[in-house]
Design a protein around this motif. Structure first.
Motif, mmCIF file in Angstrom:
data_model
loop_
_atom_site.group_PDB
_atom_site.id
_atom_site.type_symbol
_atom_site.label_atom_id
_atom_site.label_comp_id
_atom_site.label_asym_id
_atom_site.label_seq_id
_atom_site.Cartn_x
_atom_site.Cartn_y
_atom_site.Cartn_z
ATOM 1 N N VAL B 135 0.865 -1.187 0.000
ATOM 2 C CA VAL B 135 0.000 0.000 0.000
ATOM 3 C C VAL B 135 0.896 1.229 0.000
ATOM 4 O O VAL B 135 2.031 1.169 0.477
ATOM 5 N N PRO B 136 0.417 2.344 -0.548
ATOM 6 C CA PRO B 136 1.278 3.523 -0.602
ATOM 7 C C PRO B 136 1.586 4.074 0.787
ATOM 8 O O PRO B 136 0.715 4.088 1.664
ATOM 9 N N TYR B 137 2.833 4.481 0.979
ATOM 10 C CA TYR B 137 3.234 5.153 2.217
ATOM 11 C C TYR B 137 3.230 6.659 1.976
ATOM 12 O O TYR B 137 2.669 7.413 2.740
ATOM 13 N N ASN B 138 3.879 7.089 0.890
ATOM 14 C CA ASN B 138 3.812 8.518 0.587
ATOM 15 C C ASN B 138 3.909 8.777 -0.913
ATOM 16 O O ASN B 138 4.208 7.886 -1.703
ATOM 17 N N TYR B 139 3.596 10.001 -1.270
ATOM 18 C CA TYR B 139 3.718 10.469 -2.645
ATOM 19 C C TYR B 139 4.679 11.648 -2.634
ATOM 20 O O TYR B 139 4.266 12.787 -2.436
ATOM 21 N N ALA B 140 5.955 11.361 -2.809
ATOM 22 C CA ALA B 140 6.950 12.431 -2.810
ATOM 23 C C ALA B 140 7.491 12.589 -4.231
ATOM 24 O O ALA B 140 7.032 11.906 -5.149
ATOM 25 N N ALA B 141 8.439 13.480 -4.397
ATOM 26 C CA ALA B 141 9.024 13.697 -5.721
ATOM 27 C C ALA B 141 10.365 14.391 -5.553
ATOM 28 O O ALA B 141 10.665 14.944 -4.500
ATOM 29 N N LEU B 142 11.167 14.297 -6.612
ATOM 30 C CA LEU B 142 12.408 15.075 -6.677
ATOM 31 C C LEU B 142 12.056 16.334 -7.458
ATOM 32 O O LEU B 142 11.707 16.253 -8.638
ATOM 33 N N VAL B 143 12.110 17.481 -6.779
ATOM 34 C CA VAL B 143 11.623 18.704 -7.424
ATOM 35 C C VAL B 143 12.719 19.764 -7.514
ATOM 36 O O VAL B 143 13.618 19.818 -6.672
ATOM 37 N N LEU B 144 12.643 20.594 -8.544
ATOM 38 C CA LEU B 144 13.592 21.690 -8.689
ATOM 39 C C LEU B 144 13.341 22.706 -7.581
ATOM 40 O O LEU B 144 12.248 23.243 -7.446
ATOM 41 N N THR B 145 14.373 22.929 -6.777
ATOM 42 C CA THR B 145 14.275 23.785 -5.600
ATOM 43 C C THR B 145 15.260 24.934 -5.776
ATOM 44 O O THR B 145 16.348 24.730 -6.318
ATOM 45 N N TYR B 146 14.867 26.130 -5.366
ATOM 46 C CA TYR B 146 15.737 27.283 -5.620
ATOM 47 C C TYR B 146 15.600 28.324 -4.525
ATOM 48 O O TYR B 146 14.646 28.310 -3.740
ATOM 49 N N ASN B 147 16.575 29.219 -4.505
ATOM 50 C CA ASN B 147 16.613 30.306 -3.543
ATOM 51 C C ASN B 147 15.871 31.505 -4.147
ATOM 52 O O ASN B 147 16.319 32.071 -5.146
ATOM 53 N N THR B 148 14.743 31.874 -3.541
ATOM 54 C CA THR B 148 13.913 32.926 -4.134
ATOM 55 C C THR B 148 14.578 34.301 -4.004
ATOM 56 O O THR B 148 14.375 35.173 -4.839
ATOM 57 N N LYS B 149 15.356 34.484 -2.948
ATOM 58 C CA LYS B 149 16.023 35.767 -2.744
ATOM 59 C C LYS B 149 17.052 35.989 -3.867
ATOM 60 O O LYS B 149 17.207 37.081 -4.391
ATOM 61 N N HIS B 150 17.734 34.891 -4.236
ATOM 62 C CA HIS B 150 18.770 34.991 -5.257
ATOM 63 C C HIS B 150 18.173 35.288 -6.636
ATOM 64 O O HIS B 150 18.692 36.099 -7.382
ATOM 65 N N PHE B 151 17.061 34.609 -6.956
ATOM 66 C CA PHE B 151 16.519 34.753 -8.309
ATOM 67 C C PHE B 151 15.513 35.901 -8.428
ATOM 68 O O PHE B 151 15.180 36.325 -9.516
ATOM 69 N N GLY B 152 15.026 36.382 -7.283
ATOM 70 C CA GLY B 152 14.128 37.533 -7.303
ATOM 71 C C GLY B 152 12.847 37.261 -8.050
ATOM 72 O O GLY B 152 12.188 36.239 -7.825
ATOM 73 N N ALA B 153 12.504 38.164 -8.973
ATOM 74 C CA ALA B 153 11.225 38.037 -9.676
ATOM 75 C C ALA B 153 11.291 36.976 -10.775
ATOM 76 O O ALA B 153 10.286 36.412 -11.175
ATOM 77 N N ASN B 154 12.504 36.698 -11.237
ATOM 78 C CA ASN B 154 12.686 35.801 -12.369
ATOM 79 C C ASN B 154 12.952 34.373 -11.882
ATOM 80 O O ASN B 154 14.089 33.923 -11.829
ATOM 81 N N LEU B 155 11.888 33.667 -11.466
ATOM 82 C CA LEU B 155 12.077 32.341 -10.866
ATOM 83 C C LEU B 155 12.156 31.251 -11.930
ATOM 84 O O LEU B 155 11.401 31.265 -12.898
#
Lengths: 287, 360
Positions: B135-155
């Motif tokens: 039976v399923p335990y969890n639904y996770a994923a490998l996701v693109l993660t980033y620093n919002t302060k560094h990229f500012g408005a252009n995420l």
């Protein structure tokens, strides 16, 4: 020349039979829990999936040769650094009073008592671009851009040296303590200077300790697993990482056994060469 | 898989669940005294004990013993248990891809086509709750993660952005955790391959693409904790990361966010080992796991991932929480899937190629 029972008794030794009996529990434990299972795993490298040397042909691959070579280099660098840093500490421990020696030993042993994960994360915080080392170097204007230490071979060698130091320091300190204080005095009487005494008496007589220390550090470093994984760069592949992959991800235990046997044979070979080079038998036979 | 939104009335169903456990127990014989479950350890294990293991013990009298081990340790130990013909664990927590793998079905218990062995699968009506061998335990994923302060408005939003160091400058991190097919998939996505056309993987093309990004990657993280540390210290500003960890960074108030777009599925599930020492207690626990809406809701918010109880929970999740946990059919359906039939036999050679590429 063999000793008689009486001579043994006079030297404070136990009868042979009794001492054999006393090592039985340890021997049984080592053989049953470590030696036999290891031999079984190594044996499967010849028998599975079929009888023969197929697993060993697989080791003969540029990747594994390169990684074995790199493993040796990292172990060698760690051993060298540990001797250079450890010898003076050993001298301090051997020549100082009880309190200073105890403090020095405690300092050397602390990394051994710290779990490897905590130690590694501490090094990460220490080495990272805005970590202590870089911040200090930048603030003191020695460098302008952070040095890249973390995730390089250098970080691995430094962290391994840190934890391996006790294995180097303690045997050297022991062999230094065993040198009769009369020898340097006699040399001094005969007109030898401090350097001459060190090079011609202290250092040669401490060689057994250096040898034991180097051997332990080198062999233990060959099998390092967690530290290179956490502090090393992508190319800091050590052979235990590849063995671990075979065991836990690919479940190819026979091939893992083959890689391990190659590592064992290499370590034994290096030990033999090392012994030869240092001509230890001659040094040890001063008794 | 579909996740439906249903109205959920907690109290009567929770009661129903407990009576089902006892009904099940009486039908199959008395439950054993203990139950041994593999966990991933750490904070997650503590939460499992609080929200599920202890309540289960209270309700059934079965003493749950959690055994924490890394994934590699678990796989290795299970292999050794079967080699020695001495099974020590009851329930393993492993990848859902391992549950559906035919080779593994010799060592895990068949719960029935519709998981008839677990009454709650039918009564709770949870979408995707039956994998037949688990039976399923969890639904996770490998996701693109980033620093919002560094990229500012252009995420950044895609793997193509991850590769675009002109438009999105900054130090990268990448996973090096023994699943190089994920890096290969990311490279192919960046090179313009459609998610549905990734398999069979064009490995040469992927490595050519990976060559471009290699000099810009400062951290090749082996375990998620390393990735977390790299984001915290700003050693990296952009990296694929597992959702639980990205969630943790964001919740800790750091300027970190992540996108579900081009997320690579990473789901795990519970299975019972064949020859398990406490099979009845094990089945009863899996049944119990597929109930208790309240606990699942609280657990998800703290653990940072969507659990196998993939339907509306009480207390309700806020829209932000739904998004952060990926608790919607739209998000889960959009994740990039694997072709395990193709991948499984090629794992060894892919890992070898990856090691060779990293070492060069």
């Amino acid at each position: 020349m063999s000793l008689t029972e009486l001579e043994r008794g006079m030297r404070g030794e136990l009868p042979k039979r009794l001492s054999l009996l006393m090592i039985m529990p340890t021997a049984a434990l080592l053989i049953g829990v470590i030696t036999l299972p290891t031999l079984l795993l190594l044996a499967t490298s010849f028998t599975s999936p079929e009888l023969g040397f197929k697993n060993y042909y697989k080791v003969n691959d540029p990747l594994y040769i390169l990684v074995l070579f790199r493993t040796m280099i990292i172990a060698g660098a760690t051993t060298f650094l540990a001797v250079c840093l450890g010898y003076p500490v050993a001298v301090l421990i051997a020549r100082s009073g009880k309190i200073v020696a105890a403090v020095a030993i405690a300092c050397v042993l602390v990394p051994l008592w710290t779990p490897v994960l905590i130690r590694s994360y501490a090094w990460i915080i220490f080495f990272q671009p805005n970590g202590l080392v870089n911040r200090y170097l930048i603030e003191s204007q020695l460098i302008s851009k952070p040095l890249r230490i973390l995730y390089t071979d250098a970080a691995v060698v430094i962290a391994l040296t840190h934890v391996m130091l006790p294995y180097m320091v303690l045997p050297i300190a022991n062999s230094l303590k065993a040198i009769s204080p009369d020898l340097p005095k006699a040399a001094q009487n005969l007109g030898a200077g401090a350097w001459s005494i060190f090079w011609r008496i202290t250092l040669p007589l401490s060689l057994p300790g250096i040898f034991a220390g180097c051997l332990m550090v080198f062999v233990l470093t060959l099998g390092a697993y967690v530290t290179p994984a956490l502090l090393g760069g992508p190319s800091t592949l050590m052979i235990s990482t590849l063995i671990g992959q075979q065991i836990t991800i690919l479940l190819d235990w026979p091939f893992a056994g083959a890689l391990s046997l190659v590592l064992v044979v290499l370590s034994l070979g290096i030990t033999a060469v090392f012994r030869r080079l240092l001509k230890l038998e001659r040094v040890v036979a001063y008794d | 898989m579909q996740i439906n939104r249903r109205n959920f009335i907690a109290a009567p169903l929770a009661l129903g669940a407990s009576s089902l456990v006892s009904k099940y127990a009486s039908a199959q014989g008395k439950l054993e005294d203990t139950l041994i479950i593999r966990t991933a350890g750490g904070e997650e294990e503590k939460l499992m004990i609080e929200y599920f293991f202890k309540p289960f013990s209270k309700e059934t009298g079965v003493n749950v013993i959690p055994v924490s081990s890394s994934y590699g340790e678990m796989v290795t130990k299970v292999k050794a248990m079967f080699a020695a013909k001495r099974i020590e664990w009851d329930i393993v927590l492993h990848q859902q891809s391992d549950i559906v793998l035919p080779a593994n079905q010799d060592i895990i218990v068949d719960l029935g086509k519709k998981c008839e062995a677990l009454p709650n699968v039918a009564s709770q009506n949870i979408p995707g709750a039956c994998l037949q061998y688990g039976v399923p335990y969890n639904y996770a994923a490998l996701v693109l993660t980033y620093n919002t302060k560094h990229f500012g408005a252009n995420l950044p939003k895609t793997y193509a952005d991850f590769w675009d160091v002109q438009k999105f400058p900054g130090a990268r991190g990448m996973n090096n955790d023994g699943s190089p097919w994920r890096n290969i998939m990311g490279a192919l996505l960046a090179d313009g391959v459609k998610p549905s056309e990734l398999f069979p993987l064009d490995v040469d093309r992927a490595f050519r693409k990976l060559n471009q990004i290699k000099p810009h990657v400062s951290v090749w993280w082996k375990v998620g904790g390393q990735g977390v540390e790299a984001f915290k210290s700003e050693t990296v500003v952009f990296s694929p990361l597992y959702t639980g960890q990205s969630f943790f960074l964001k919740r800790a108030g750091l300027p970190i966010d992540y996108t579900w777009n081009e997320g690579l599925m990473n789901r795990s599930g519970y299975s019972i080992l064949k020859g398990a020492p406490h099979p009845r207690a094990a089945a009863a626990f899996l049944n119990f796991w597929l109930s208790r809406s309240d606990e699942h809701g609280e657990f998800m918010k703290k653990a940072g991932f969507l659990t196998g109880y993939a339907k509306e929970v009480t207390p309700k999740l806020s829209p932000e929480e739904v998004h952060a946990l990926g608790a919607s059919a739209a998000i889960q359906d959009s994740l990039v899937k694997y072709d395990w039939d193709w991948l499984e036999p090629k794992k060894a050679s892919l890992i070898n190629d990856w090691n060779r590429w990293l070492a060069s």
